[in-house]
Design a protein around this motif. Structure first.
Motif, PDB file in Angstrom:
ATOM      1  N   ASP A 119       0.855  -1.178   0.000  1.00 18.26           N
ATOM      2  CA  ASP A 119       0.000   0.000   0.000  1.00 18.26           C
ATOM      3  C   ASP A 119       0.897   1.236   0.000  1.00 18.26           C
ATOM      4  O   ASP A 119       1.262   1.757   1.054  1.00 18.26           O
ATOM      5  CB  ASP A 119      -0.925   0.001   1.221  1.00 18.26           C
ATOM      6  N   LEU A 120       1.278   1.674  -1.189  1.00 21.32           N
ATOM      7  CA  LEU A 120       2.206   2.794  -1.285  1.00 21.32           C
ATOM      8  C   LEU A 120       1.536   4.090  -0.864  1.00 21.32           C
ATOM      9  O   LEU A 120       0.392   4.357  -1.233  1.00 21.32           O
ATOM     10  CB  LEU A 120       2.716   2.932  -2.723  1.00 21.32           C
ATOM     11  N   PRO A 121       2.223   4.936  -0.101  1.00 20.11           N
ATOM     12  CA  PRO A 121       1.650   6.217   0.318  1.00 20.11           C
ATOM     13  C   PRO A 121       1.764   7.257  -0.792  1.00 20.11           C
ATOM     14  O   PRO A 121       2.501   7.078  -1.772  1.00 20.11           O
ATOM     15  CB  PRO A 121       2.525   6.612   1.514  1.00 20.11           C
ATOM     16  N   THR A 122       1.070   8.355  -0.626  1.00 19.62           N
ATOM     17  CA  THR A 122       1.252   9.521  -1.475  1.00 19.62           C
ATOM     18  C   THR A 122       2.343  10.404  -0.870  1.00 19.62           C
ATOM     19  O   THR A 122       2.809  10.167   0.245  1.00 19.62           O
ATOM     20  CB  THR A 122      -0.044  10.330  -1.581  1.00 19.62           C
ATOM     21  N   ASP A 123       2.725  11.452  -1.589  1.00 17.88           N
ATOM     22  CA  ASP A 123       3.777  12.324  -1.075  1.00 17.88           C
ATOM     23  C   ASP A 123       3.391  12.969   0.254  1.00 17.88           C
ATOM     24  O   ASP A 123       4.218  13.078   1.164  1.00 17.88           O
ATOM     25  CB  ASP A 123       4.116  13.408  -2.105  1.00 17.88           C
ATOM     26  N   TRP A 124       2.134  13.406   0.381  1.00 14.31           N
ATOM     27  CA  TRP A 124       1.772  14.066   1.639  1.00 14.31           C
ATOM     28  C   TRP A 124       1.762  13.075   2.794  1.00 14.31           C
ATOM     29  O   TRP A 124       2.078  13.432   3.933  1.00 14.31           O
ATOM     30  CB  TRP A 124       0.430  14.803   1.528  1.00 14.31           C
ATOM     31  N   MET A 125       1.449  11.800   2.510  1.00 13.42           N
ATOM     32  CA  MET A 125       1.505  10.783   3.561  1.00 13.42           C
ATOM     33  C   MET A 125       2.950  10.532   3.989  1.00 13.42           C
ATOM     34  O   MET A 125       3.246  10.347   5.181  1.00 13.42           O
ATOM     35  CB  MET A 125       0.851   9.494   3.067  1.00 13.42           C
ATOM     36  N   ARG A 126       3.867  10.535   3.033  1.00 12.09           N
ATOM     37  CA  ARG A 126       5.286  10.427   3.379  1.00 12.09           C
ATOM     38  C   ARG A 126       5.698  11.592   4.277  1.00 12.09           C
ATOM     39  O   ARG A 126       6.444  11.422   5.245  1.00 12.09           O
ATOM     40  CB  ARG A 126       6.138  10.428   2.108  1.00 12.09           C
ATOM     41  N   ILE A 127       5.242  12.784   3.920  1.00 11.50           N
ATOM     42  CA  ILE A 127       5.597  13.980   4.689  1.00 11.50           C
ATOM     43  C   ILE A 127       5.111  13.872   6.121  1.00 11.50           C
ATOM     44  O   ILE A 127       5.836  14.215   7.069  1.00 11.50           O
ATOM     45  CB  ILE A 127       5.026  15.234   3.989  1.00 11.50           C
ATOM     46  N   TYR A 128       3.900  13.358   6.332  1.00  9.27           N
ATOM     47  CA  TYR A 128       3.401  13.214   7.695  1.00  9.27           C
ATOM     48  C   TYR A 128       4.182  12.163   8.471  1.00  9.27           C
ATOM     49  O   TYR A 128       4.392  12.295   9.686  1.00  9.27           O
ATOM     50  CB  TYR A 128       1.908  12.894   7.684  1.00  9.27           C
ATOM     51  N   ASP A 129       4.622  11.086   7.808  1.00  5.64           N
ATOM     52  CA  ASP A 129       5.485  10.110   8.486  1.00  5.64           C
ATOM     53  C   ASP A 129       6.790  10.770   8.929  1.00  5.64           C
ATOM     54  O   ASP A 129       7.269  10.551  10.051  1.00  5.64           O
ATOM     55  CB  ASP A 129       5.800   8.946   7.545  1.00  5.64           C
ATOM     56  N   ILE A 130       7.372  11.573   8.047  1.00  3.09           N
ATOM     57  CA  ILE A 130       8.624  12.256   8.381  1.00  3.09           C
ATOM     58  C   ILE A 130       8.408  13.252   9.514  1.00  3.09           C
ATOM     59  O   ILE A 130       9.257  13.417  10.394  1.00  3.09           O
ATOM     60  CB  ILE A 130       9.204  12.925   7.118  1.00  3.09           C
ATOM     61  N   ARG A 131       7.243  13.895   9.523  1.00  2.00           N
ATOM     62  CA  ARG A 131       6.899  14.795  10.632  1.00  2.00           C
ATOM     63  C   ARG A 131       6.942  14.041  11.954  1.00  2.00           C
ATOM     64  O   ARG A 131       7.421  14.549  12.972  1.00  2.00           O
ATOM     65  CB  ARG A 131       5.500  15.371  10.372  1.00  2.00           C
ATOM     66  N   ARG A 132       6.434  12.807  11.961  1.00  2.00           N
ATOM     67  CA  ARG A 132       6.444  11.989  13.177  1.00  2.00           C
ATOM     68  C   ARG A 132       7.883  11.719  13.631  1.00  2.00           C
ATOM     69  O   ARG A 132       8.179  11.715  14.833  1.00  2.00           O
ATOM     70  CB  ARG A 132       5.718  10.661  12.924  1.00  2.00           C
ATOM     71  N   LEU A 133       8.782  11.484  12.683  1.00  2.00           N
ATOM     72  CA  LEU A 133      10.179  11.258  13.025  1.00  2.00           C
ATOM     73  C   LEU A 133      10.785  12.501  13.670  1.00  2.00           C
ATOM     74  O   LEU A 133      11.511  12.409  14.666  1.00  2.00           O
ATOM     75  CB  LEU A 133      10.968  10.848  11.784  1.00  2.00           C
ATOM     76  N   PHE A 134      10.467  13.679  13.142  1.00  2.00           N
ATOM     77  CA  PHE A 134      10.962  14.919  13.744  1.00  2.00           C
ATOM     78  C   PHE A 134      10.397  15.089  15.148  1.00  2.00           C
ATOM     79  O   PHE A 134      11.126  15.466  16.076  1.00  2.00           O
ATOM     80  CB  PHE A 134      10.597  16.112  12.856  1.00  2.00           C
ATOM     81  N   GLU A 135       9.115  14.813  15.318  1.00  4.53           N
ATOM     82  CA  GLU A 135       8.488  14.967  16.629  1.00  4.53           C
ATOM     83  C   GLU A 135       9.087  14.007  17.658  1.00  4.53           C
ATOM     84  O   GLU A 135       9.098  14.299  18.865  1.00  4.53           O
ATOM     85  CB  GLU A 135       6.983  14.740  16.516  1.00  4.53           C
TER      86      GLU A 135
END
Length: 333
Positions: free
Chosen positions: A254-270
């Motif tokens: 289930d490949l994500p879209t670009d904005w879904m990738r961005i939210y995952d990366i946001r979680r890593l920053f948090e």
């Protein structure tokens, strides 16, 4: 591409791309006259089913590469890390020309891709000899040229891992210990693969803080899995930016879209792991190049960065992803 570059001159960096390569399995390669001709009528289907069209994974036209990399420079890009390793037809001399003509730094990877792409002679080599080859690629020149590599990988791994691929990982650790270069790994398509790879590298003496595990979005189904992996100290790589479709052509995912990738990366920053993530697009087909109707190497520069700003990323965080962390990983320790 012609020699050492100061880390401060790398600029915005894509950590996982292919400029000149052939990712077609040897058994499926066809003469040039039988390769797909991409048109407006078939470009969607070629993009949706990239493995079904002979020649789509063959990027060896220097004139097109010059146009594509030149556009990336115009869009603000500074460096591309070229992940075409042994078995994928690396072409150091022509990459040097592309770098010199466009002004884009191109960092070539050392080592070998997955077992099915290797010849019998390579498959017989032990870990020590594979490591010696990687060290020479980093310190003397790669594939019969004087062009030196600047990173180890992408080291290709399957699932289950083959004995050759295990030796290749051990060799990568050996080469890292001798040169200080970072390691980047293409994991097998199973959620247990990244952890197994880190275990092997750690036992072989690799520095996990200078180890990148690629392809997060097709390997894991949740960001919690990515967080757990990054918590081991390695760098995780979201490198499918620009791929936004329901069908994964190499299996079920289930490949994500670009904005879904961005939210995952946001979680890593948090979670305090912002310095443990890099991004890229892993362009390895003609249908993803602008010349053939795709998004091209500049997609992150022109489209993803504005999406990140809209979703709360600060300029400093964007620089960490695209400038600071790549510069740290590309500096020989």
């Amino acid at each position: 591409m012609s020699g050492f570059v100061d880390a401060g001159e790398l600029g915005k960096t894509l950590m996982h791309e292919h400029i000149l390569c052939d990712l077609t399995p040897k058994a499926k390669r066809v003469p040039a006259e039988d390769e797909v001709v991409i048109t407006l009528e078939n470009v969607f289907d070629v993009t949706y089913r990239p493995n079904d069209y002979p020649g789509n994974h063959r990027l060896q036209d220097v004139d097109i590469a010059l146009r594509e990399v030149g556009r990336y420079a115009e869009q603000g890009g500074g460096t591309i890390v070229e992940m075409t390793t042994g078995g994928l037809e690396p072409d150091p001399l022509r990459l040097r020309r592309i770098s010199e003509d466009t002004g884009v730094n191109i960092v070539l990877g050392a080592g070998f891709y997955t077992e099915p792409y290797q010849d019998e002679q390579t498959l017989r080599l032990d870990a020590e000899r594979l490591g010696e080859i990687m060290v020479a690629q980093l310190t003397e020149g790669a594939w019969g040229t004087d062009v030196r590599c600047g990173i180890i990988g992408e080291i290709g791994c399957s699932w289950p891992l083959t004995l050759f691929e295990m030796r290749s990982l051990q060799a990568a650790a050996l080469a890292q210990r001798q040169t200080g270069a970072s390691i980047t790994v293409h994991p097998g398509r199973h959620p247990d693969a990244p952890g197994q790879i880190l275990d092997i590298l750690e036992r072989a003496g690799a520095d996990l803080t200078r180890t990148i595990i690629d392809h997060m979005e097709r390997t894991y189904t949740s960001v919690e899995q990515v967080l757990a992996l990054a918590s081991r100290g390695c760098v995780v790589e979201y490198d499918f930016f620009g791929i936004e479709q329901s069908r994964y052509w190499l299996g079920q995912a289930d490949l994500p879209t670009d904005w879904m990738r961005i939210y995952d990366i946001r979680r890593l920053f948090e979670a305090g792991l912002g310095s443990n993530v890099v991004i890229s697009q892993d362009i390895c087909t003609r249908s993803r190049l602008q010349c053939y109707g795709g998004h091209g190497y500049g997609h992150i520069m022109t489209n993803v960065i504005p999406l990140m700003r809209d979703r709360g990323f600060s300029p400093a965080e964007i620089d960490m992803l695209l400038v600071e962390t790549p510069a740290r990983l590309l500096t020989l320790a």
